[in-house]
Design a protein around this motif. Structure first.
Motif, short mmCIF file in Angstrom:
data_model
loop_
_atom_site.label_atom_id
_atom_site.label_comp_id
_atom_site.label_asym_id
_atom_site.label_seq_id
_atom_site.Cartn_x
_atom_site.Cartn_y
_atom_site.Cartn_z
N PHE A 132 0.86 -1.07 -0.05
CA PHE A 132 0.11 -0.09 0.08
C PHE A 132 0.95 1.26 -0.03
O PHE A 132 1.89 1.17 0.21
CB PHE A 132 -0.97 -0.15 1.14
CG PHE A 132 -0.24 0.17 2.54
CD1 PHE A 132 -0.38 1.44 3.23
CD2 PHE A 132 0.33 -1.00 3.13
CE1 PHE A 132 0.12 1.52 4.42
CE2 PHE A 132 0.95 -0.70 4.33
CZ PHE A 132 0.88 0.38 4.96
N ASN A 133 0.07 2.34 -0.18
CA ASN A 133 0.81 3.80 -0.09
C ASN A 133 0.07 4.77 -0.32
O ASN A 133 -0.50 5.12 -1.29
CB ASN A 133 2.08 3.76 -1.40
CG ASN A 133 2.57 5.26 -1.50
OD1 ASN A 133 2.48 5.81 -0.56
ND2 ASN A 133 3.07 5.53 -2.60
N PRO A 134 -0.35 5.65 0.70
CA PRO A 134 0.06 5.47 2.10
C PRO A 134 -1.10 4.71 2.98
O PRO A 134 -0.95 4.70 4.12
CB PRO A 134 0.33 6.69 2.54
CG PRO A 134 -0.42 7.57 1.81
CD PRO A 134 -0.64 6.86 0.59
N VAL A 135 -2.00 4.59 2.26
CA VAL A 135 -3.43 4.07 3.21
C VAL A 135 -3.66 2.54 2.82
O VAL A 135 -3.76 2.23 1.65
CB VAL A 135 -4.65 5.00 3.12
CG1 VAL A 135 -5.73 4.49 3.63
CG2 VAL A 135 -4.35 6.45 3.37
N THR A 136 -4.08 1.77 3.92
CA THR A 136 -4.75 0.54 3.76
C THR A 136 -5.76 0.43 4.71
O THR A 136 -5.97 1.17 5.61
CB THR A 136 -3.46 -0.50 3.80
OG1 THR A 136 -4.07 -1.66 3.47
CG2 THR A 136 -2.98 -0.61 5.26
N THR A 137 -6.47 -0.55 4.52
CA THR A 137 -7.88 -0.97 5.35
C THR A 137 -7.79 -2.44 5.78
O THR A 137 -7.41 -3.14 4.98
CB THR A 137 -9.01 -0.56 4.68
OG1 THR A 137 -9.25 -1.27 3.46
CG2 THR A 137 -9.15 0.78 4.40
N LEU A 138 -8.41 -2.60 6.91
CA LEU A 138 -8.31 -3.94 7.29
C LEU A 138 -10.12 -3.96 7.72
O LEU A 138 -10.34 -3.21 8.35
CB LEU A 138 -7.50 -4.05 8.83
CG LEU A 138 -6.24 -4.10 8.54
CD1 LEU A 138 -5.63 -2.85 9.10
CD2 LEU A 138 -5.67 -5.33 9.40
N ALA A 139 -10.62 -5.26 7.46
CA ALA A 139 -12.09 -5.57 7.95
C ALA A 139 -11.85 -6.05 9.15
O ALA A 139 -11.19 -6.99 9.54
CB ALA A 139 -12.76 -6.53 6.88
N VAL A 140 -12.70 -5.88 10.04
CA VAL A 140 -12.82 -6.21 11.41
C VAL A 140 -14.36 -6.65 11.82
O VAL A 140 -15.13 -5.95 11.38
CB VAL A 140 -12.40 -5.03 12.47
CG1 VAL A 140 -12.69 -5.64 13.96
CG2 VAL A 140 -11.01 -4.56 12.15
N GLU A 141 -14.27 -7.82 12.36
CA GLU A 141 -15.68 -8.45 12.70
C GLU A 141 -15.51 -8.49 14.37
O GLU A 141 -14.76 -9.00 14.80
CB GLU A 141 -15.82 -9.88 12.32
CG GLU A 141 -16.03 -9.92 10.74
CD GLU A 141 -17.34 -9.29 10.33
OE1 GLU A 141 -18.25 -9.46 11.28
OE2 GLU A 141 -17.32 -9.14 9.06
N LEU A 142 -16.61 -8.02 15.08
CA LEU A 142 -17.02 -8.08 16.29
C LEU A 142 -18.15 -8.86 16.80
O LEU A 142 -19.28 -8.19 16.26
CB LEU A 142 -16.94 -6.55 16.95
CG LEU A 142 -15.46 -5.89 16.66
CD1 LEU A 142 -15.64 -4.29 17.10
CD2 LEU A 142 -14.19 -6.31 17.38
N PRO A 143 -18.24 -9.69 17.83
CA PRO A 143 -19.22 -10.34 18.14
C PRO A 143 -20.05 -9.49 19.17
O PRO A 143 -21.29 -9.64 19.27
CB PRO A 143 -18.94 -11.69 18.78
CG PRO A 143 -17.57 -11.32 19.32
CD PRO A 143 -16.98 -10.18 18.04
N ARG A 144 -19.42 -8.32 19.90
CA ARG A 144 -20.17 -7.64 20.73
C ARG A 144 -19.33 -6.23 20.85
O ARG A 144 -18.45 -6.00 20.25
CB ARG A 144 -20.22 -8.25 22.06
CG ARG A 144 -19.02 -8.38 22.82
CD ARG A 144 -19.15 -9.32 24.15
NE ARG A 144 -17.87 -9.38 24.72
CZ ARG A 144 -17.35 -10.51 24.49
NH1 ARG A 144 -17.61 -11.35 23.69
NH2 ARG A 144 -16.29 -10.92 25.02
#
Length: 86
Positions: A12-24
């Motif tokens: 990446f340059n300079p931004v990347t994203t991550l998917a996050v799953e939260l159960p609560r």
């Protein structure tokens, strides 16, 4: 179950994203480390509701190289590798 996806895009340059799953509803902490383990960026802690979220990592000002993005929630820290290219 608490889950963190792989960074996209990566490299990446300079931004990347991550998917996050939260159960609560959970407080999360996100930090970026270089290959020596030195903390190079810490995002503000925040509380997110249960469900799917996208975390944005802005590496502006960092040198090209390999970094580790650590996302902590619910007593667990999950780490993903990302490559910053300039």
């Amino acid at each position: 179950e608490f889950r963190v996806g792989e960074p996209a895009p990566n490299p990446f340059n300079p931004v990347t994203t991550l998917a996050v799953e939260l159960p609560r509803r959970t407080r999360i902490v996100t930090a970026v480390y270089d290959v020596t383990g030195r903390l190079v960026r810490k995002m503000p802690e925040r509380t997110l509701e249960a469900g799917s979220h996208t975390l944005t990592i802005d590496a502006a000002g960092l040198e090209s190289g390999v970094y580790f993005i650590a996302v902590g929630a619910q007593g667990t820290v999950l780490t993903r590798k990302a490559v910053l290219t300039r």
